[in-house]
Design an enzyme around this catalytic site. Structure first.
Site, PDB file in Angstrom:
ATOM      1  N   ASP A   1       0.866  -1.182   0.000  1.00 16.85           N
ATOM      2  CA  ASP A   1       0.000   0.000   0.000  1.00 16.85           C
ATOM      3  C   ASP A   1       0.906   1.237   0.000  1.00 16.85           C
ATOM      4  OD1 ASP A   1      -2.929   1.054   0.495  1.00 16.85           O
ATOM      5  OD2 ASP A   1      -1.712   2.024   2.042  1.00 16.85           O
TER       6      ASP A   1
ATOM      7  N   HIS B   1      -7.033  -6.162  -1.648  1.00 20.34           N
ATOM      8  CA  HIS B   1      -5.942  -5.214  -1.438  1.00 20.34           C
ATOM      9  C   HIS B   1      -4.949  -5.656  -0.365  1.00 20.34           C
ATOM     10  CE1 HIS B   1      -3.874  -1.383  -1.385  1.00 20.34           C
ATOM     11  NE2 HIS B   1      -4.099  -1.249  -0.091  1.00 20.34           N
TER      12      HIS B   1
END
Length: 322
Positions: free
Chosen positions: A102, A300
């Site tokens: 991320d 994610h």
């Protein structure tokens, strides 16, 4: 090999960084994203240690037990690069591999780009490398939402997102994690949650009352407990430096990363789908990319959603580096 995770605080130019580490061998520095902590690497630390590596997961500045400087500008990419360099030095190492997820992925990429003398390889999870471009980032983000507001734009004004999150940190985190997890995306499909209705809140589009399979109630308590204590401003200040980063990195405009690199992303992750062009450009931007993987039916939070698979990909790649 160390049988447990140990914790320490190390001094860096901006204060201190909390490091959780396990194992002995070549150093692998693990850099988390938003809104997480060193704990997002809890399943990688023992796996990398067992494979013969010294795995060190930090709390990025603004998070957990690391320092939380007061100024927004203290969270620019260059400051994170300086932290990573100082951590490697404090751990007594002369080289390291840096791996980020991320926001940790752009931090890891900038670290490898700026200090190739110290970081011999770079691993990028979920967010692909994209060199500095010709346009100011906030201008691009402002154009993305149409009638709605892109979440990065929503995070720009200090205090605005905090007012949404901090009255119910635990509930907000649970919803945000669920929104971008493969098994709990629901109707949001990870896309609409990245946009805020004008005058609305991000949480209005979160799935209600579900936790993704990778996140236990105890895990959620760890994350929520940290942010209840620290607040969200330090974490959100990373978003508030995107234009400053663009200015800081002018000397590296369009630059390639020449070290051996790995990329892994989830097929259902908006970060992967939105940035498909960045992935297609890897032959130019990451000319020494030695491993690239898109995990089917993965969202994610890749190293938590698919821990065993990511552990295998990481250890195979790290061993291939020699």
């Amino acid at each position: 090999m160390s049988e447990r995770i140990t914790h320490r605080l190390v001094e860096v130019p901006g204060g201190r960084i909390h490091v959780a580490e396990q194992g002995a061998g070549p150093l692998v520095l693990l850099v988390h994203g938003f809104p997480e902590s060193w704990y997002s690497w809890r399943r990688q630390l023992p796996a990398l240690a067992a494979a013969g590596f010294r795995a060190a997961a930090i709390d990025v500045r603004g998070y957990g037990r690391s320092s939380r400087p007061p100024r927004v500008a203290d969270y620019r990419l260059l400051a994170h690069v300086a932290d990573n360099v100082a951590v490697v030095r404090a751990l007594g190492e002369s080289t390291a591999v840096v791996v980020g997820h991320d926001w940790g992925s752009p931090i890891a990429a900038a670290t490898a780009l700026i200090r190739p003398d110290l970081f011999r390889a770079v691993g990028l999870l979920s967010v692909p490398y994209a060199p500095r471009g010709p346009h100011r980032p906030t201008d691009g983000f402002a154009a993305m939402g149409g009638d709605e507001e892109f979440y990065v734009s929503y995070f720009q004004a200090p205090g605005r997102a905090e007012a949404e999150i901090e009255p119910d940190v635990r509930g907000w985190l649970a919803g945000f994690y669920a929104s971008l997890s493969a098994d709990t995306m629901g109707e949001s499909a990870g896309e609409s949650v990245s946009f805020v209705p004008r005058g609305g809140r991000l949480r209005d589009r979160f799935p209600k009352g579900v936790l993704p399979s990778w996140l236990t109630e105890a895990d959620l308590e760890v994350y929520a407990g940290e942010f209840e204590r620290t607040g969200l401003t330090g974490a959100l200040n990373r978003y508030r430096n995107v234009d400053r980063d663009w200015e800081d990195l002018a000397a590296w405009d369009g630059a390639t990363i020449t070290q051996p690199a790995l990329f892994a992303g989830g097929s259902l992750d908006p970060s992967t789908t939105w940035m498909a062009g960045a992935i297609e450009a890897f032959p130019r931007t990451l000319p020494n990319l030695t491993a690239a993987h898109i995990l089917d039916d993965c969202g994610h939070w890749i190293q938590q959603e698919r821990a065993d698979e990511v552990n295998r990909l990481l250890t195979d790649w790290l061993r291939s580096l020699g």
